[in-house]
Design an enzyme around this catalytic site. Structure first.
Site, PDB file in Angstrom:
ATOM      1  N   PRO A 133       0.788  -1.238   0.000  1.00 10.48           N
ATOM      2  CA  PRO A 133       0.000   0.000   0.000  1.00 10.48           C
ATOM      3  C   PRO A 133       0.824   1.294   0.000  1.00 10.48           C
ATOM      4  O   PRO A 133       0.290   2.365   0.288  1.00 10.48           O
ATOM      5  CB  PRO A 133      -0.781  -0.127   1.313  1.00 10.48           C
ATOM      6  CG  PRO A 133       0.172  -0.828   2.227  1.00 10.48           C
ATOM      7  CD  PRO A 133       0.968  -1.789   1.344  1.00 10.48           C
ATOM      8  N   GLU A 134       2.101   1.209  -0.334  1.00  8.44           N
ATOM      9  CA  GLU A 134       2.976   2.379  -0.208  1.00  8.44           C
ATOM     10  C   GLU A 134       2.430   3.615  -0.923  1.00  8.44           C
ATOM     11  O   GLU A 134       2.498   4.728  -0.388  1.00  8.44           O
ATOM     12  CB  GLU A 134       4.381   2.046  -0.740  1.00  8.44           C
ATOM     13  CG  GLU A 134       5.230   1.204   0.202  1.00  8.44           C
ATOM     14  CD  GLU A 134       4.975  -0.287   0.066  1.00  8.44           C
ATOM     15  OE1 GLU A 134       5.760  -1.072   0.613  1.00  8.44           O
ATOM     16  OE2 GLU A 134       3.973  -0.676  -0.572  1.00  8.44           O
TER      17      GLU A 134
END
Length: 245
Positions: A133-134
């Site tokens: 999910p960066e």
């Protein structure tokens, strides 16, 4: 007494390293990463360890990088030092001469999933949450990109990393990223597999891992040349071992 950030268990020839920051969702903070690197170094020196399992306490494997620590990185030198440390951790299972097995329960996110995918085998609960999910936190998923790219190719890696969407465990299994297992059996399956490969002579496993590391980045002819070299070296090692027995 403060609980250690990584618990160490020994099960015969299998060493189990358990991330132990459940209140922080086993986030990979600076101290935890350094401890993990120290433990991998110890494993290389311990002839009694033939296989390694990585796991997490609490509700999941690891939520990835410690975002609270990351927010305090305010200059280039600090950011670069943190990236260097994290990259060493994400390479540690790949570099380890012993087989490394990931035991994933609950969730594996960001660098946590990157760490799992750096292992030689990943046993994953069917109901686990998997994602990089960066981008949703405003970060480039740079350090996790090499491991996912090597496994699924450019187009799929781009989709996974650019959207930050969750990856269904069934889909991850279809892509051969993980082996999906009912949650109640993950620990048992991981230990069973680790024990099985721990029974293989360590020098054979080390040679196989080294060959796969090398051949995976080469064209077919160069890969076969590396394979021939490993074949000869392995047989010579076996002969020497037999002569000294």
């Amino acid at each position: 007494m403060t609980e250690p950030s990584v618990l160490v268990e020994t099960h015969g020839a299998v060493r189990r390293l358990v991330l132990n920051r459940p209140e922080q969702r086993n986030a990979l903070g600076h101290a935890t990463i350094e401890r993990m690197l120290d433990l991998f170094a110890e494993i290389e020196r311990d002839a009694g360890v033939h296989a390694v399992i990585l796991a997490g306490t609490g509700k999941g494997f690891s939520a990835g990088a410690d975002l609270k620590e990351a927010k305090n990185l305010r200059d280039e030198a600090a950011i670069a030092a943190h990236a260097e440390l994290m990259s060493r951790l994400l390479l540690a299972p790949w570099r380890c001469s012993r087989p490394v097995v990931a035991e994933v329960q609950g969730f594996a996110l960001g660098a946590g999933l990157g760490l799992a995918l750096a292992c030689d085998a990943v046993f994953c609960a069917e109901d686990a949450r998997l994602a990089f999910p960066e981008v949703r936190h405003g970060m480039v998923p740079a350090l996790v990109a090499p491991s996912i790219l090597a496994r699924v190719g450019h187009a799929r890696a781009f989709e996974i990393l650019a959207t930050g969407r969750e990856i269904a465990v069934a889909r991850a299994a279809e892509w051969e990223l993980v082996k999906a297992v009912p949650a109640e059996f993950v620990a048992r399956e991981a230990m069973g597999f680790a024990s099985e490969v721990a029974a293989v002579p360590p020098h054979l496993v080390a040679a196989l891992k080294a060959l796969l590391r090398t051949a995976g980045s080469l064209d077919p002819e160069a890969a076969m040349e590396a394979a021939r070299g490993a074949n000869v070296a392995g047989k010579l090692t076996g002969l020497r071992a037999g002569a000294s027995a």
